[in-house]
Scaffold this active site. Structure first.
Site, PDB file in Angstrom:
ATOM      1  N   HIS A   1     -14.621 -13.782 -32.361  1.00 52.46           N
ATOM      2  CA  HIS A   1     -13.815 -13.731 -33.587  1.00 52.46           C
ATOM      3  C   HIS A   1     -13.235 -15.114 -33.903  1.00 52.46           C
ATOM      4  O   HIS A   1     -13.278 -15.570 -35.049  1.00 52.46           O
ATOM      5  CB  HIS A   1     -12.667 -12.737 -33.428  1.00 52.46           C
ATOM      6  CG  HIS A   1     -13.014 -11.326 -33.794  1.00 52.46           C
ATOM      7  ND1 HIS A   1     -13.741 -10.513 -32.964  1.00 52.46           N
ATOM      8  CD2 HIS A   1     -12.741 -10.588 -34.902  1.00 52.46           C
ATOM      9  CE1 HIS A   1     -13.883  -9.328 -33.535  1.00 52.46           C
ATOM     10  NE2 HIS A   1     -13.301  -9.355 -34.709  1.00 52.46           N
TER      11      HIS A   1
ATOM     12  N   HIS B   1      -7.767 -10.763 -26.449  1.00 53.61           N
ATOM     13  CA  HIS B   1      -8.188 -12.026 -25.847  1.00 53.61           C
ATOM     14  C   HIS B   1      -6.983 -12.762 -25.296  1.00 53.61           C
ATOM     15  O   HIS B   1      -5.834 -12.500 -25.685  1.00 53.61           O
ATOM     16  CB  HIS B   1      -8.895 -12.917 -26.872  1.00 53.61           C
ATOM     17  CG  HIS B   1     -10.282 -12.473 -27.209  1.00 53.61           C
ATOM     18  ND1 HIS B   1     -11.343 -12.636 -26.360  1.00 53.61           N
ATOM     19  CD2 HIS B   1     -10.776 -11.851 -28.316  1.00 53.61           C
ATOM     20  CE1 HIS B   1     -12.441 -12.145 -26.922  1.00 53.61           C
ATOM     21  NE2 HIS B   1     -12.120 -11.660 -28.114  1.00 53.61           N
TER      22      HIS B   1
END
Length: 559
Positions: A158, A209
């Site tokens: 991303h 993350h």
């Protein structure tokens, strides 16, 4: 009294009769088993690199949990969960073809290059290191995508996508060839910065993350964009020079797919890499052919064509792409197994881990969902509902969600046990984490609810308080079934993870180690289907526009 008890890791405990303990056989703790999993699954040099990087994931987890707990609110949950879709493959795969149909072919091609490179190389690194996402608990995973949590964490795709698009857009805006007014350029640059920062920070906020994941992902995205902006035009001219240059690039892409590292777990990163590699191949084939036709100089003028014609062009193009996918995928899944069996009989097969060879199955379900990059036609009603009611698709999960999560939870639990043993000699007689917990009445294996403190959030907590929650995911291990071929006892156990959703519904057990069957023909199917999508978007659909009355722009060309 029971003659045996179950450990938290799912294995049966040593038998005891009337308080007299027999000699205990050695017990393999689940944490040790999880460490052995990666030692067996990865080459030694890759395993050692993974073990050196793993402490970074563990170190940053409590700080991420503290950050999440400090900032968390329902409004931010919804915002970051929804905006994360703007950095997904699906968003770009649907939006990118429109650039080629609306006069932005050069910019669109650059975006395809950087996204395909970003997805491929971040997936390459993910499978190479096989590093887990930050632990949950203490983190809460906030997402609208069920497949995202199944991937490894390092680096963040991303972040690479968002930063690469933002950097490339800013570089193009600062080019002297762009005729926009200064105020327009400033506004678009500000939106690009905001877009990248929002996506990157959202990955931290959503617990998907860690800091290292997004930093490395962002750096990769920025580098890819810089290379594309400065050297992409020269590469395009080189490829248009002759068909041998094009064939060389296609061969290079196929080689990169072949050398893509095999992961330790069944991770979908490779599927995404293959899909975007296919798009890149179709893009280059279509560009090479279309660039040699007279239609390549057809201009696009929104005012001259009118909004109705432009909307019809877009709808027609999208329908053609979906029609191609709906026809090509089942046809390939039906026909390729025969070819693969023939190749396998000649000893030429190139098997890949987690994919079943054609000799071991007869038929493939034709409605098989082979990827998460582009939705099926049957998924469109759900997408429309998600757009109309975006909050409904958001989920918050606490606990391991993938095999990598489960193995890391068990490994961290084992590490904590070892630290406790080294600091307290009286614990050295304990066989596992469960034995220690039973002595303190901390954990009751018959309790169907996860630890209450795992979901408790206190804004006054410090990072060290969240560190105590690491490794508390409820992981149940079912001993592996041994067969005649498993003479060494190396069969993997089955992992079951207790999960909890945002709405407080009753918890369920999800089997993680053995996902759906994946067939060897899926790789080639995906490559051909997405190569066709790229080719259709760049060459076939623009040609069809000129054939269908009312959609063409050939009349705008100056004689």
């Amino acid at each position: 009294m029971n003659t045996s008890h179950s450990h938290a890791n799912g294995g049966a405990g040593p038998a005891k009769t009337n308080g007299v303990a027999d000699e205990k056989p050695p017990v393999i703790d689940a944490g040790l088993r999880s460490l052995d999993h990666y030692r067996r699954a990865l080459p030694k040099w890759r395993y050692e690199l993974r073990q050196r990087a793993l402490p970074l994931v563990r170190w940053e987890t409590p700080y991420l949990a503290w950050l999440q707990a400090t900032l968390r609110s329902p409004a931010l949950d919804s915002y970051f969960a929804i905006t994360a879709n703007l950095g997904t493959h699906t968003f770009f795969m649907i939006g990118l073809p429109i650039m080629f149909w609306c006069g932005y072919a050069s910019f669109g091609k650059g975006i395809v290059h950087i996204l395909a490179s970003g997805v491929f190389f971040t997936g390459f690194v993910k499978d190479f290191f096989s590093l887990p996402r930050p632990l949950s608990p203490p983190l809460h995973r906030i997402t609208m995508s069920g497949s995202a949590a199944l991937e490894y964490g390092f680096p963040s795709t991303h972040s690479a996508n968002a930063v690469s698009v933002a950097v490339y857009a800013i570089l193009c805006l600062r080019s002297p060839d762009i005729p926009y007014q200064p105020n327009t350029k400033f506004t678009l640059e500000a939106l690009a910065y905001f877009y990248a920062i929002s996506i990157v920070f959202g990955r931290l906020y959503c617990g998907m993350h860690g800091f290292v994941d997004v930093v490395i992902g962002s750096i990769m995205g920025a580098v890819i964009s810089l290379v594309e902006f400065h050297y992409g035009p020269a590469l395009d001219l080189y490829l248009l020079d002759s068909w041998t240059s094009l064939c060389g690039l296609l061969l290079l892409i196929i080689i990169l797919i072949r050398v893509h590292p095999e992961p330790a777990d069944d991770c979908p990163c490779f599927d995404d890499s293959v899909a975007f590699a296919g798009v890149m191949m179709g893009l280059e084939i279509g560009t090479w052919r279309f660039g040699r036709s007279s239609l390549s100089h057809t201009p696009f003028d929104l005012i001259a064509l009118g909004w109705p014609a432009v909307i019809l062009r877009i709808l027609f193009g999208v329908l053609v792409i979906f029609a191609w996918r709906e026809v090509a995928k089942p046809s390939l899944l039906r026909g390729l197994p025969h070819l693969f069996r023939l190749i396998e009989n000649r000893g030429l097969s190139l098997p890949r881990r987690f994919f079943m060879p054609a000799s071991e199955y007869k038929n493939i379900p034709l409605r098989l969902r082979v990827d998460n990059v582009m939705p099926n036609v049957s998924d469109l009603p759900g997408l429309i509902t998600a757009v109309r009611h975006p909050g409904r698709g958001r989920s918050v999960s606490v606990g391991p969600q993938s095999a990598a999560d489960a193995y890391e939870t068990l490994a961290y639990r084992e590490r904590r046990r070892r630290e406790s043993v080294s600091s307290n000699p009286s614990l050295r007689s304990k066989d596992s984490v469960q034995d220690m917990k039973q002595d303190d009445n901390i954990n009751n294996i018959n309790n169907s609810a996860p630890p209450a403190r795992s979901s408790a959030v206190n804004h006054n907590n410090r990072p060290s308080d969240f560190e105590k929650l690491m490794g508390e995911g409820v992981v149940v291990i079912s001993p592996a079934e041994t067969g005649p071929d498993d003479v060494d006892g190396d069969a993997e156990p089955d992992l079951y993870i207790r999960q909890q959703d945002e709405l407080g519904e009753k918890e369920v057990f999800s089997k993680l180690v053995k996902p759906r069957v994946r067939y060897d023909v899926e790789v080639v199917t995906k490559l051909v289907v997405y190569c066709g999508i790229g080719w259709l978007a760049v060459e076939i659909i623009p040609v069809l526009y000129e054939v269908i009355p009312g959609l063409g722009a050939g009349h705008l060309r100056v004689a």
